[in-house]
Design a protein around this motif. Sequence first.
Motif, mmCIF file in Angstrom:
data_model
loop_
_atom_site.group_PDB
_atom_site.id
_atom_site.type_symbol
_atom_site.label_atom_id
_atom_site.label_comp_id
_atom_site.label_asym_id
_atom_site.label_seq_id
_atom_site.Cartn_x
_atom_site.Cartn_y
_atom_site.Cartn_z
ATOM 1 N N UNK A 102 0.964 -1.293 -0.202
ATOM 2 C CA UNK A 102 -0.107 -0.054 0.225
ATOM 3 C C UNK A 102 0.547 1.488 -0.044
ATOM 4 N N UNK A 103 -0.156 2.266 -0.588
ATOM 5 C CA UNK A 103 1.320 3.949 -0.364
ATOM 6 C C UNK A 103 1.157 4.642 0.344
ATOM 7 N N UNK B 123 -9.877 7.806 5.960
ATOM 8 C CA UNK B 123 -10.660 9.126 4.833
ATOM 9 C C UNK B 123 -10.687 8.362 3.419
ATOM 10 N N UNK B 124 -11.166 7.164 3.057
ATOM 11 C CA UNK B 124 -11.023 6.054 1.711
ATOM 12 C C UNK B 124 -13.123 6.343 2.643
ATOM 13 N N UNK B 125 -13.574 5.825 4.150
ATOM 14 C CA UNK B 125 -14.382 6.149 4.405
ATOM 15 C C UNK B 125 -15.810 7.784 4.324
ATOM 16 N N UNK C 180 -12.986 3.056 -3.819
ATOM 17 C CA UNK C 180 -11.814 4.296 -3.663
ATOM 18 C C UNK C 180 -10.293 4.188 -2.867
ATOM 19 N N UNK C 181 -10.373 2.285 -1.678
ATOM 20 C CA UNK C 181 -9.126 2.662 -1.897
ATOM 21 C C UNK C 181 -7.859 1.715 -2.689
ATOM 22 N N UNK D 172 -7.869 3.233 -5.789
ATOM 23 C CA UNK D 172 -7.611 4.292 -7.226
ATOM 24 C C UNK D 172 -6.828 5.358 -6.141
ATOM 25 N N UNK D 173 -6.449 5.031 -4.608
ATOM 26 C CA UNK D 173 -6.264 6.026 -4.231
ATOM 27 C C UNK D 173 -4.319 6.103 -3.434
ATOM 28 N N UNK D 174 -4.748 3.936 -3.354
ATOM 29 C CA UNK D 174 -3.297 3.213 -2.411
ATOM 30 C C UNK D 174 -2.848 2.114 -3.010
ATOM 31 N N UNK D 175 -2.719 1.959 -3.950
ATOM 32 C CA UNK D 175 -2.604 0.814 -4.295
ATOM 33 C C UNK D 175 -1.214 1.406 -5.568
#
Length: 590
Positions: A381-382, A391-393, A419-420, A422-425
């Motif tokens: 994860x990033x 943040x995702x929630x 969303x997870x 999209x932002x953290x992979x």
Amino acid sequence: MRVMTVGTPFEACRQDPQRCLVVAEALRTVVRRAINGRVGAGGSTAGRRGRPYRAVAGPADRPRLPAHQVGWLLRVNRLYGPSERWLRSATFAEAFQGSCWAEHTSIYQISRWETAAVRAPYLAIRRYEELLDLPSHHLVALVDTIHRYAASTQNVLPALARAPDRFAASDRLDELVDRAASSTALLTGVEWDELTRRLAAAPAVVITPHRAWADIAERLLSETIVADGIAWMQRYEALSRLLAHPVGRQAAVAACASLAADRTNQVFVETVSVLDASDHPDANRYVLQQLVHPTNERAQYGALLASVRKLRFGHFTDAEMPRLVAIIQELTFDSTRRDDIQPLAAELLRRLPDTISAASRTRLRALAADPTLDQVLRAGRLADQEASQRLVARLAGTVVALMPRDVPHFRDDVLPVLLDEMLFNPVFDVRLLAAITVSGTPYRRPLAAVLAAELAGPAVLGASVAPAMIEALRVLGGAEQRVVIERLITASGVPARVTVASAQAIGHVGGRSEDRFWRQAITYHAGMWRRTRRPTNVAALSGLTYGLGMTRNRDVLHRLRTDDRMPEQVRAAATWWLNLSTVVYEGANR
């Protein structure tokens, strides 16, 4: 031009003996795949020595269950679409019969499609588009894209099966081949889909002259890298099919390799990364070549992206693995490269635990000082999972609250997952696919507004998640968000990575910028570059030039090309865009 789609290779040889070797090679490929390639989850080992190496599963390799994402896509579009009447599945089912869908449909059938109990067929998805007032082939292109990333590279045909082609209508294939190989005839995305689907259904097809394969591959690649939106998805899917075709794949791989080696080219990442769609030995060789001796850092990053799926599907052999591991280790420990190379290399290294030496493990511990690399190496994860989940929630809750209606008894568990990703992979292709999937739903506009609002705060702009948010707006953003991206390109006091990400995004965000913006942004960064020679300003100018090319702003591109005060690489980029053939440049978004 002559196209032969015949029942047996022997018939082809009788009709055209000079093509016998081509057909025989195609047949050998099919037979080898039947013997070797259909067993197990990896790619075919045909034509290579040594067994294929398969990496351990990572977060991006877990079963993505594309069928469930497709079902979710259909359901969310129905529930939150423009007409509230479709909220009742019974009403939707009653109206389903008609136009392209001839059968009576029950609420149970709708439910089975939307929960992925059974796969929705092609014509059903087209009927969803019609009833929901979506653009033609909007959902089809999304479904093809979702399935393609998860599918083995042995799958030439699209997972979303169309109606069977009638080979008796071979004149249609002849026509499409002639137009695709032409330098003057335009093709739409739907026609590229039809052409490559027909070719995929004929693995031993013979096209004469054989050079036509190269003409088709080079043109399709050229259109793909300058297309956007649905047109890009259709062409990317078509190119993936060509890269997997038993006869056409060598020409497609060669087209990618040639363009990637051309230093005047301006789109390197996609040109190299798409080689993950081919298990041909030449594709492996070119990916390794761009890793070890890259044309530039963008080509090297594209090769890292290609390696993600190539490792998953077992393309690399034992003989190739030592070179791959060595360069991945080198890039993981090298902090002088572009910002996105090191985390992606670290993610690939994390997936290869059995190949890491004791000395490298010691060096890896030193990377724990970098919070991003530490999270990548620990969890793929990033960012820290607990903080990112908060943040995702918050984002998911806000987006759902902004939807036009409440939907009783529906809790969306897929949106937070997307969303997870999209932002953290750490894998760009996974982040992009997640954004594309959400963009195909009514969540698109509220999510874009929420992301833009987040980027208005200095805390988020300074956080590591900011570039991923800007990346997402490339796909999700509309005219309202374009104003935000324009501001960030010339804002003072923001991190360099935010400036560069914004400049790279402006060519894709919805809406259109006035020439006044382009002139002001170019003048700002050119002036800063002349005073400081900072790489950030050159990168921003390169991103702006790419944006001018993607938005077809030839007037400002002409000014850039003739301005001798600009960095030479920026002038060269403007020249490349202006030299694109009219058929490719103007036809790519059809």
